[in-house]
Design a protein around this motif. Structure first.
Motif, mmCIF file in Angstrom:
data_model
loop_
_atom_site.group_PDB
_atom_site.id
_atom_site.type_symbol
_atom_site.label_atom_id
_atom_site.label_comp_id
_atom_site.label_asym_id
_atom_site.label_seq_id
_atom_site.Cartn_x
_atom_site.Cartn_y
_atom_site.Cartn_z
ATOM 1 N N CYS A 96 22.275 26.511 31.903
ATOM 2 C CA CYS A 96 21.191 26.709 32.273
ATOM 3 C C CYS A 96 19.952 26.839 31.255
ATOM 4 C CB CYS A 96 21.091 27.634 33.114
ATOM 5 S SG CYS A 96 21.707 28.226 34.671
ATOM 6 N N ASN A 97 20.631 25.074 29.777
ATOM 7 C CA ASN A 97 19.763 25.331 28.964
ATOM 8 C C ASN A 97 20.207 23.736 28.415
ATOM 9 O OD1 ASN A 97 18.667 24.227 26.150
ATOM 10 N ND2 ASN A 97 19.483 26.761 25.355
ATOM 11 N N TYR A 98 19.171 23.156 29.082
ATOM 12 C CA TYR A 98 19.049 21.788 29.377
ATOM 13 C C TYR A 98 19.491 20.871 28.353
ATOM 14 C CZ TYR A 98 18.246 16.946 29.604
ATOM 15 O OH TYR A 98 17.864 15.408 29.079
ATOM 16 N N HIS A 99 18.963 21.237 26.724
ATOM 17 C CA HIS A 99 19.240 21.172 25.394
ATOM 18 C C HIS A 99 20.635 21.247 25.337
ATOM 19 C CE1 HIS A 99 14.285 22.185 25.052
ATOM 20 N NE2 HIS A 99 14.733 21.265 25.370
ATOM 21 N N LYS B 231 12.454 23.335 41.998
ATOM 22 C CA LYS B 231 12.920 23.076 42.898
ATOM 23 C C LYS B 231 14.660 23.955 42.444
ATOM 24 C CE LYS B 231 11.198 18.589 44.311
ATOM 25 N NZ LYS B 231 11.487 17.014 44.932
ATOM 26 N N ALA B 232 15.585 24.480 44.038
ATOM 27 C CA ALA B 232 16.359 25.558 43.423
ATOM 28 C C ALA B 232 17.300 24.466 42.570
ATOM 29 C CB ALA B 232 16.978 26.223 44.331
ATOM 30 N N HIS B 233 17.750 25.359 41.483
ATOM 31 C CA HIS B 233 18.856 24.903 41.018
ATOM 32 C C HIS B 233 20.196 25.534 40.587
ATOM 33 C CE1 HIS B 233 20.053 21.430 37.690
ATOM 34 N NE2 HIS B 233 20.604 22.552 36.941
ATOM 35 N N HIS B 234 20.982 25.353 41.473
ATOM 36 C CA HIS B 234 22.336 25.538 41.340
ATOM 37 C C HIS B 234 22.404 26.797 41.045
ATOM 38 C CE1 HIS B 234 24.126 21.476 41.336
ATOM 39 N NE2 HIS B 234 23.575 20.860 40.119
ATOM 40 N N GLU B 235 23.289 27.639 39.847
ATOM 41 C CA GLU B 235 23.297 29.111 39.795
ATOM 42 C C GLU B 235 22.078 29.778 38.543
ATOM 43 O OE1 GLU B 235 26.231 27.030 36.825
ATOM 44 O OE2 GLU B 235 24.856 26.584 38.467
ATOM 45 N N CYS B 236 21.084 28.383 38.514
ATOM 46 C CA CYS B 236 20.649 28.334 37.000
ATOM 47 C C CYS B 236 18.365 29.170 38.300
ATOM 48 C CB CYS B 236 19.645 27.569 36.779
ATOM 49 S SG CYS B 236 20.961 26.230 35.752
ATOM 50 N N LEU C 163 13.389 26.396 30.949
ATOM 51 C CA LEU C 163 14.573 25.735 30.320
ATOM 52 C C LEU C 163 15.946 24.767 30.654
ATOM 53 C CD1 LEU C 163 15.594 26.275 27.099
ATOM 54 C CD2 LEU C 163 16.680 28.496 27.885
ATOM 55 N N TYR C 164 16.385 25.491 31.756
ATOM 56 C CA TYR C 164 17.196 24.609 32.593
ATOM 57 C C TYR C 164 16.892 23.283 32.898
ATOM 58 C CZ TYR C 164 14.646 24.486 37.514
ATOM 59 O OH TYR C 164 13.547 24.772 37.926
ATOM 60 N N ILE C 165 15.863 22.483 33.293
ATOM 61 C CA ILE C 165 15.523 21.596 32.504
ATOM 62 C C ILE C 165 14.452 20.877 32.155
ATOM 63 C CG2 ILE C 165 15.600 21.531 35.359
ATOM 64 C CD1 ILE C 165 12.095 20.929 35.316
ATOM 65 N N GLY C 166 14.711 21.276 30.417
ATOM 66 C CA GLY C 166 13.902 21.064 29.261
ATOM 67 C C GLY C 166 12.793 20.361 29.757
ATOM 68 N N THR C 167 12.169 21.450 30.023
ATOM 69 C CA THR C 167 10.393 20.851 31.106
ATOM 70 C C THR C 167 9.404 21.414 30.515
ATOM 71 O OG1 THR C 167 11.129 19.814 33.104
ATOM 72 C CG2 THR C 167 9.119 20.411 32.910
ATOM 73 N N THR C 168 8.555 21.979 30.128
ATOM 74 C CA THR C 168 7.230 22.921 29.651
ATOM 75 C C THR C 168 5.939 22.440 30.435
ATOM 76 O OG1 THR C 168 8.512 23.027 27.294
ATOM 77 C CG2 THR C 168 5.948 23.191 28.114
#
Length: 479
Positions: free
Chosen positions: A181-184, A263-268, A316-321
């Motif tokens: 759940c941390n893209y980086h 959008k929903a993302h797995h367990e994140c 954080l899970y998709i590295g987006t701000t």
């Protein structure tokens, strides 16, 4: 006896001495017969050494541990030792593992980007892991210049980054322990597995003012796009804006509503929807929550920077701000997203203003990013350059220049908005948009965009062309 004393005195001089027991040497050769006294060679000259003396000097040299550096070289080695990882001192013990510690630290930090969220946290974790590794090998590395330089460097970096000595540390095996759940984190682990040390590429998109659009490809357009339009629509994120006319009889519009769907993302995280309208810029999602995901480290969160005027969303899970602001009566938006995620969409999702720009029929400018011919020249007051009561090209230039000394496309957008709307708040909107670029755009050399012709030279240059260009622009906007 005299010859033996001379041989001892003739040994190579120097301050360096061997530390610890000397290595075993072969037994000395049997003494040769006492040499005959050499003939006198002249005043102040010593006799040439005998072959026995030369052999003894060679044996003595072999007993010495190695070449020792003079003070200047030692100082340079101390300063450069963190970069020259393969270098060591005269007696680097075989069991000293400082090079392994440094290699692990480089591996843990090579994929990090200081421009992205979470950099300080990840960098501090890596520093603590580095410090722990040096402590474990401290006994074996006693006297090792590289080791002591690394210890000093770690201390300096922890002070610069305000890292605490206690806290979590990075694992030296990111392939096993990366955070899904941390893209980086998982992007860095993926690059590590591939052996690619290049960090992931990030894209920027922004919308502000009348409205002015900066696409993921750094193309700059001024558009009409009245009504609801999708800025982003991929497998991870959807962003839609609604634009309304600014003044009666004009095709210029501005944004009064923004809807963002994570959008929903797995367990994140579950799906989260954020919606802002004029005079209602909430610091929560529509379901009343301010974060998504389990645990203390939320994979999605909202941070309110200025109540009712400025909020940030960190996914954080998709590295987006995402930054959303209200300036005056209208909204602005800025977003940074990893390129690989931004490009994850189906053919049916190709209508995205951030990806492909505004449709040609919806553009007000000439499609090259220029707000037609407004280049900041001071012009005489004439009816041709007065587009809205209260502002001329000269007064609009002056007001925008106070906020934006660099006469780039953001400055020109400010001038355009003042001339077409008469609303001074658009000056602050352009300035805030430029601040968002500086905070989110990954490449500093692209922060400022300057109007140019096909050959890269600035457009315009004569007062006549500016006046005629402005006249055409005003006619386009108000027809």
């Amino acid at each position: 006896m005299m010859a033996r004393k001379k041989r001892k005195r003739g040994a190579p001089p120097g301050p360096c001495r061997s530390h610890g027991p000397r290595p075993a040497t072969a037994p000395a050769p049997p003494p040769s017969p006492e040499p005959t006294r050499p003939a006198w060679t002249g005043m102040g000259l010593r006799p040439a050494p005998s072959s026995a003396a030369a052999a003894a000097a060679e044996v003595e040299q072999r007993r010495r541990p190695g070449l020792c550096l003079p003070p200047l070289e030692l100082l340079l080695l101390l300063l450069l030792s963190l970069e020259l990882l393969h270098a060591g001192d005269c007696q680097q013990p075989a069991q000293c593992r400082i090079q392994k510690c440094t290699t692990d630290f480089v591996s843990l930090t090579s994929h990090l980007n200081s421009a992205i969220d979470g950099f300080d946290s990840e960098f501090c974790k890596a520093l603590r892991a580095y410090a722990g590794c040096t402590q474990r090998t401290s006994k074996a590395c006693r006297g090792n210049l590289v080791y002591h330089s690394a210890v000093l460097g770690i201390s300096d970096l922890m002070s610069q980054r305000n890292c605490s000595k206690d806290g979590p540390t990075s694992s030296t095996n990111p392939e096993v322990t990366h955070d899904p759940c941390n893209y980086h984190s998982h992007a860095g682990a993926r690059e590590h597995r591939r052996g690619d040390q290049n960090p992931p590429n990030y894209l920027f998109c922004g919308l502000f003012g009348d409205p002015h659009l900066r696409t993921f490809k750094d193309h700059f357009q001024t558009c009409k796009v009245e009504g609801a339009w999708p800025l982003i629509d991929n497998n991870y994120l959807s962003v839609q804006v609604t634009n309304v006319p600014v003044v009666p009889g004009s095709s210029a519009t501005a944004t009064n509503k923004i809807t963002i769907i994570f959008k929903a993302h797995h367990e994140c995280t579950d799906q989260k929807v954020y919606q802002a309208v004029t005079d209602d810029l909430p610091a929560a999602f529509v379901d009343g929550t301010t974060s998504g995901g389990d645990g203390d480290a939320k994979s999605l969160r909202i941070v309110e920077r200025e109540s009712g005027h400025y909020v940030e969303m960190h996914a954080l899970y998709i590295g987006t701000t995402v930054f959303v602001r209200q300036v005056g009566r209208y909204l602005t938006l800025a977003i940074r997203m990893p390129e690989d995620l931004a490009m994850s969409y189906e053919e049916s999702q190709d209508l995205q203003l951030c990806m492909n720009g505004c449709p040609v029929s919806e553009r007000i400018d000439d499609g090259q990013g220029q707000v037609s011919a407004i280049l900041g020249h001071s012009l005489p007051r004439t009816s041709l350059v007065q587009a809205w009561p209260g502002y001329t090209l000269e007064t609009a230039n002056t007001q925008c220049h106070e906020k934006m000394p660099v006469k780039d496309i953001y400055f020109q957008s400010c001038v355009f908005d003042l001339l077409t709307t008469g609303d001074a708040n658009f000056t602050a909107a352009a300035h805030s948009a430029l601040e968002d670029v500086e905070a989110l755009h990954p490449r500093k050399e692209r922060w400022h965009i300057f109007p140019s012709s096909g050959n890269g030279t600035p457009r315009g240059g004569s007062e006549l062309s500016v006046s005629l260009g402005l006249t055409c622009l005003i006619l386009i906007v108000f027809l």
